[in-house]
Motif scaffolding. Sequence first.
Motif, short mmCIF file in Angstrom:
data_model
loop_
_atom_site.label_atom_id
_atom_site.label_comp_id
_atom_site.label_asym_id
_atom_site.label_seq_id
_atom_site.Cartn_x
_atom_site.Cartn_y
_atom_site.Cartn_z
N LEU A 108 -30.38 -16.37 12.83
CA LEU A 108 -31.22 -17.56 13.03
C LEU A 108 -30.60 -18.43 14.10
CD1 LEU A 108 -32.10 -18.50 9.34
CD2 LEU A 108 -33.64 -17.54 11.06
N LEU A 109 -31.46 -18.85 15.05
CA LEU A 109 -31.01 -19.69 16.17
C LEU A 109 -31.72 -21.03 16.08
CD1 LEU A 109 -29.58 -20.05 18.95
CD2 LEU A 109 -31.67 -19.11 19.99
N THR A 110 -30.93 -22.10 16.09
CA THR A 110 -31.49 -23.46 16.06
C THR A 110 -31.29 -24.10 17.43
OG1 THR A 110 -30.90 -23.66 13.73
CG2 THR A 110 -31.47 -25.70 14.89
N VAL A 111 -32.38 -24.63 18.00
CA VAL A 111 -32.31 -25.26 19.32
C VAL A 111 -33.04 -26.59 19.29
CG1 VAL A 111 -32.21 -23.04 20.53
CG2 VAL A 111 -34.44 -24.14 20.14
N LEU A 112 -32.70 -27.45 20.26
CA LEU A 112 -33.45 -28.68 20.54
C LEU A 112 -34.15 -28.50 21.88
CD1 LEU A 112 -31.06 -31.66 19.64
CD2 LEU A 112 -33.08 -30.88 18.38
N ASP A 113 -35.48 -28.77 21.91
CA ASP A 113 -36.17 -28.69 23.19
C ASP A 113 -35.88 -29.94 24.01
OD1 ASP A 113 -37.82 -30.74 22.28
OD2 ASP A 113 -39.46 -29.39 21.71
N VAL A 114 -36.42 -30.03 25.20
CA VAL A 114 -36.10 -31.16 26.09
C VAL A 114 -36.62 -32.48 25.55
CG1 VAL A 114 -35.97 -29.75 28.17
CG2 VAL A 114 -38.19 -30.66 27.44
N ASP A 115 -37.53 -32.42 24.56
CA ASP A 115 -38.03 -33.64 23.92
C ASP A 115 -37.26 -33.96 22.64
OD1 ASP A 115 -40.03 -34.03 25.85
OD2 ASP A 115 -41.35 -32.60 24.85
N LYS A 116 -36.11 -33.26 22.45
CA LYS A 116 -35.22 -33.48 21.31
C LYS A 116 -35.87 -33.09 19.98
CE LYS A 116 -32.24 -35.10 24.21
NZ LYS A 116 -31.13 -34.22 24.65
N LYS A 117 -36.78 -32.13 20.00
CA LYS A 117 -37.36 -31.62 18.77
C LYS A 117 -36.67 -30.31 18.40
CE LYS A 117 -41.97 -33.63 19.48
NZ LYS A 117 -43.41 -33.33 19.63
N ALA A 118 -36.37 -30.15 17.11
CA ALA A 118 -35.63 -28.98 16.64
C ALA A 118 -36.58 -27.82 16.34
CB ALA A 118 -34.83 -29.33 15.40
N HIS A 119 -36.11 -26.60 16.66
CA HIS A 119 -36.88 -25.38 16.37
C HIS A 119 -35.90 -24.32 15.88
CE1 HIS A 119 -40.30 -27.09 18.59
NE2 HIS A 119 -39.38 -27.51 19.46
N ASN A 170 -33.53 -20.48 27.82
CA ASN A 170 -34.99 -20.40 27.90
C ASN A 170 -35.45 -19.46 26.80
OD1 ASN A 170 -35.12 -22.02 30.19
ND2 ASN A 170 -34.83 -20.27 31.56
N LEU A 171 -36.42 -19.93 25.99
CA LEU A 171 -36.79 -19.21 24.79
C LEU A 171 -38.30 -19.09 24.69
CD1 LEU A 171 -35.78 -18.10 21.97
CD2 LEU A 171 -36.11 -20.43 21.12
N THR A 172 -38.80 -17.89 24.33
CA THR A 172 -40.22 -17.72 24.01
C THR A 172 -40.29 -17.14 22.61
OG1 THR A 172 -40.32 -15.49 24.94
CG2 THR A 172 -40.87 -17.31 26.41
N ALA A 173 -41.31 -17.58 21.85
CA ALA A 173 -41.40 -17.16 20.45
C ALA A 173 -42.84 -17.17 20.00
CB ALA A 173 -40.56 -18.07 19.56
N ILE A 174 -43.10 -16.34 18.98
CA ILE A 174 -44.35 -16.40 18.23
C ILE A 174 -43.97 -16.85 16.82
CG2 ILE A 174 -46.25 -15.11 17.24
CD1 ILE A 174 -46.17 -13.24 19.56
N GLY A 175 -44.40 -18.05 16.47
CA GLY A 175 -43.98 -18.60 15.19
C GLY A 175 -42.47 -18.73 15.20
N ILE A 227 -28.08 -25.50 19.14
CA ILE A 227 -27.40 -26.29 18.12
C ILE A 227 -26.52 -25.38 17.26
CG2 ILE A 227 -27.70 -27.82 16.14
CD1 ILE A 227 -28.50 -29.00 18.87
N ASP A 228 -27.08 -24.21 16.88
CA ASP A 228 -26.30 -23.30 16.04
C ASP A 228 -26.92 -21.92 16.09
OD1 ASP A 228 -24.30 -22.72 13.83
OD2 ASP A 228 -26.19 -22.22 12.81
N TYR A 229 -26.06 -20.89 16.01
CA TYR A 229 -26.55 -19.52 15.86
C TYR A 229 -25.75 -18.85 14.75
CZ TYR A 229 -27.52 -14.59 16.64
OH TYR A 229 -27.88 -13.28 16.46
N ASN A 230 -26.46 -18.32 13.73
CA ASN A 230 -25.84 -17.65 12.59
C ASN A 230 -25.91 -16.15 12.82
OD1 ASN A 230 -25.47 -16.37 9.98
ND2 ASN A 230 -25.63 -18.45 9.11
N THR A 231 -24.74 -15.52 13.03
CA THR A 231 -24.71 -14.09 13.35
C THR A 231 -25.15 -13.22 12.18
OG1 THR A 231 -22.37 -14.02 12.73
CG2 THR A 231 -22.89 -14.40 15.06
N LYS A 232 -25.05 -13.75 10.94
CA LYS A 232 -25.46 -12.94 9.79
C LYS A 232 -26.98 -12.95 9.63
CE LYS A 232 -21.17 -13.59 7.15
NZ LYS A 232 -20.58 -14.09 5.85
N THR A 233 -27.56 -14.14 9.67
CA THR A 233 -29.02 -14.24 9.49
C THR A 233 -29.77 -14.10 10.81
OG1 THR A 233 -29.00 -16.64 9.76
CG2 THR A 233 -28.72 -15.77 7.52
#
Length: 909
Positions: free
Chosen positions: A569-580, A613-618, A561-567
């Motif tokens: 921070l990457l915003t994505v929607l998963d396949v169930d349309k939930k934002a992370h 494809n993204l993996t994360a802890i918190g 959805i968006d990536y801020n190069t300064k912070t």
Amino acid sequence: MSAQKRSKRPLKTYSTKAVSAVMAGAMIFGGTSAVFADTATTAATTTTQSVGIFSDVKTGFWAEKHIYKLASQGIVVGNNGLFRPGDSVTQQEAVLMALRFMKLQDKVDTSSTVSLPNDFKVTNYYKDYVVLAFQQGLLDKATEMAPDNLKTSWGERKASREWIAELLIRALGKTADAAVAASEPTGFADDAKVSANKRGYINVAVDLKLANGLDGNRFDPQGAVTRAQLATFFSRAEAHNTVEYDNTVSGTISQLADGKLSVYNNGKTSTYNLGASTAYYTSASESRINLSDIQPYTKVTVIGATYNAAYVEVTDPTQQVESLSGNFAMVAPGNKLWLKSATGFTEYYYDETTTFVDANGTSIEPASLVADSIVTLQRETYSGSHKVVNVQVTSGVVNKTTTGTVQSIDLTGKSITFKNAAGTVETFKWEDGTSLFSSQSSVLQPADLKTGAAVKYTIKENVIRTVEVTEGVERTVQGVLTELSNSTVVYKKTDGTLEVKLLGTKPVIVIPNMNSAVADDLIADKVGGDKIQLTLNSSDQVTKIEVLSRQIEQYSGATVIDYNTKTQLLTVLDVDKKAHVVQLDEKTKLLIEGVLPNLTNAGTKLVENRKVNLTAIGQRALSLEIVTKYEGTLSAVNTTSRTIVLKLKDGGQTITLPYPQLVDLFGKTNPSLSDVPVGSNVTASLTTSQDLIAVLKVKTVLQVEAATVNSGTNRVSIKWNGGTSEINTAALPITNEAGESIKITALKSGDYLNVTFDGSAPLSIQAVKLTTGQISSVGAATNSLIVKEYAGAAQNFTVGGVRIIRDGATTTALSNLTTADRVEIRKDTDGVTVIRVLPQLTRSFSRFDSTTNSLVTKRANLNDKYQFTLASNVYIHQGDTTLSVQSLKENDNIIMYFNNDIVVEIVKQ
């Protein structure tokens, strides 16, 4: 038997003193009131461990054995995990149990209209069974339908002790015996209360030791019978029953090891798996025993479906073996062992199950036996083959190489005590100048050895020759990985404190479902790091890091959805349309379009609608990959919308994509989507735009035959039902059936291979195990067979699906095999056992041509083939006697067996 004699016997046998002696083994009609009241109640309420079938039947309950046995045979059943052992049994319930006991329950005709008198009340469920009981003579119509017997519901009436006595004696087919004994008194104090038409049945039950009395020499004929008592009654009655139950086998234990028990009976061997729920008993006791109390070669009854033993009862603890001793002479080819005798040598037969041990009981190889050692042989006596089951050196020279651990070292007495791999403790001396001690090619002194160290040691003529330290004393610790460097590992213990350990040289990294894992694959984090187990060597250095569990989130095919190069921070929607929202940092593993970018230029790729494809802890991103393909299972095809649904391999998410532009499927020219079944494993390679599938590669596993193997060029040509192909194996992993890596040189022409393809490209090769030999037994009813390989070992097979190929025709029933057949057995890719019957030919021997290693036979006409190539290890024999090809004489009648036109066996007639 006279009435006077019968009346005295129960009074003498069932006195108060005698009743106490048999209390623990009391029958449903027997024992004392304590057995069926206070004692039974106490046993049920003072124990807490369930037998595993019914939660309300506890370990130690007086009828536990009999309930467990009959439940395993399907004669008694419970409801919702409960057996309700103290509930009274109704007459209709007892009838159904008796029919199961007689193995007649399947004869009931539920399709016919059951007609019983209106005043003969039976619950609908039991009505057909009661009718069958009348038809089979289990119930007497005149007695049961008498007017005085129909004042209450017949079926729901509590079964009395005397009524059950009649039911069981009828079930045993001993009604005639009851008629003979009908005029004799029972001998119990309350004989006057016994119904006249039940007296004979009670007398027979007493004669068969199925019925005992209660306190005060009473029988209590009208007393109600509980479910536990009825189960015990029928269980004991099986000793007088001729019915053979489908899942019950009686015989002699031929092998007991590695969680399996094999039972031999009348030339047939049945093998069962033993598990935590298997119950063990003896016929002489009501109490459980342990598996360790059961010895091989004793007689048992085993109950269990699908070769998983539920109940094992030792019926005769005497081992069916005989012992003899003598001076060992030699071990001969063909699993033969010779002992010296007064007239020469005596030959004995053994196989791969025979154990060889030294004087300390330590396992040894047959080849390590020393001539003139005194040995004791144990031979089984139950099958008629008199196979040697155990060979023990009772005195003589000890020569062996084995493994174990150092228990103690006596520097003064120059001796070391070992605990070998079999668990036996043994002590040997060393000699200065002749005994060598080492560790990783470094020479040690005896004082350098540490107690607890794992070693490999060689004994020659009772003296230590070498001791090699294979592994120092190790220990393991567990915690959460918080930090990892090139030299140290920091982990959080369960009490919350941190501990630091030094890394050893090249520590092994083990991560579930990841091959060839490296340290960079580990996740170190103060909050969500991997839960790990560290293996520490004797120097307290980490030699192995094993991941036990992970705390990561996986988002496959997420949309940017968006990536801020300064912070960052990457915003994505998963396949169930939930934002992370996650944050990238310098530790995030990046893989974008096949290259490893840095955070500076990553932003140009993470544009809106890009799939990742993204993996994360918190909120901390561990890894980020631009999607170029999806791997998973084809779960649906929509021909209307021309879309497919994939269930992704990682995480189990589903994703919908348009039809692929191309389909790649091995063995298929110009394949289309219609050639790909739902459920297939596929790889969807995407176009640059990520919105289309460029190629849908179908993963298949095909069993093929190796036509030629060229190790010089790393190429294998294969034959399969669609034609022939050539595979370049240079970059492919090759394994054996156990999954162990092998080289192409281990393959040969004629081998079967399981080849895994990704589309038309091969990914891996696995060699298929082939077993070739003679069938020694077939169990069509149990889906099992035993094959004696040409190398001499016996192999047991339990098959589910099976395909039998004989003379080009295929059948699917084991009953089509005989013990005269020679076969080649393998497993197909779908788990089906493929059995190919080897062709045979009967001829008269002419001569052996050593130049061409071929056998020449006489021919009946000019069209007969007369020259045959012999396998290098061809098995030639007459009966059990192995022959050489040179021992064959002209005009000998022989039978030849062929595998791919090569003679693998010759039987001299």
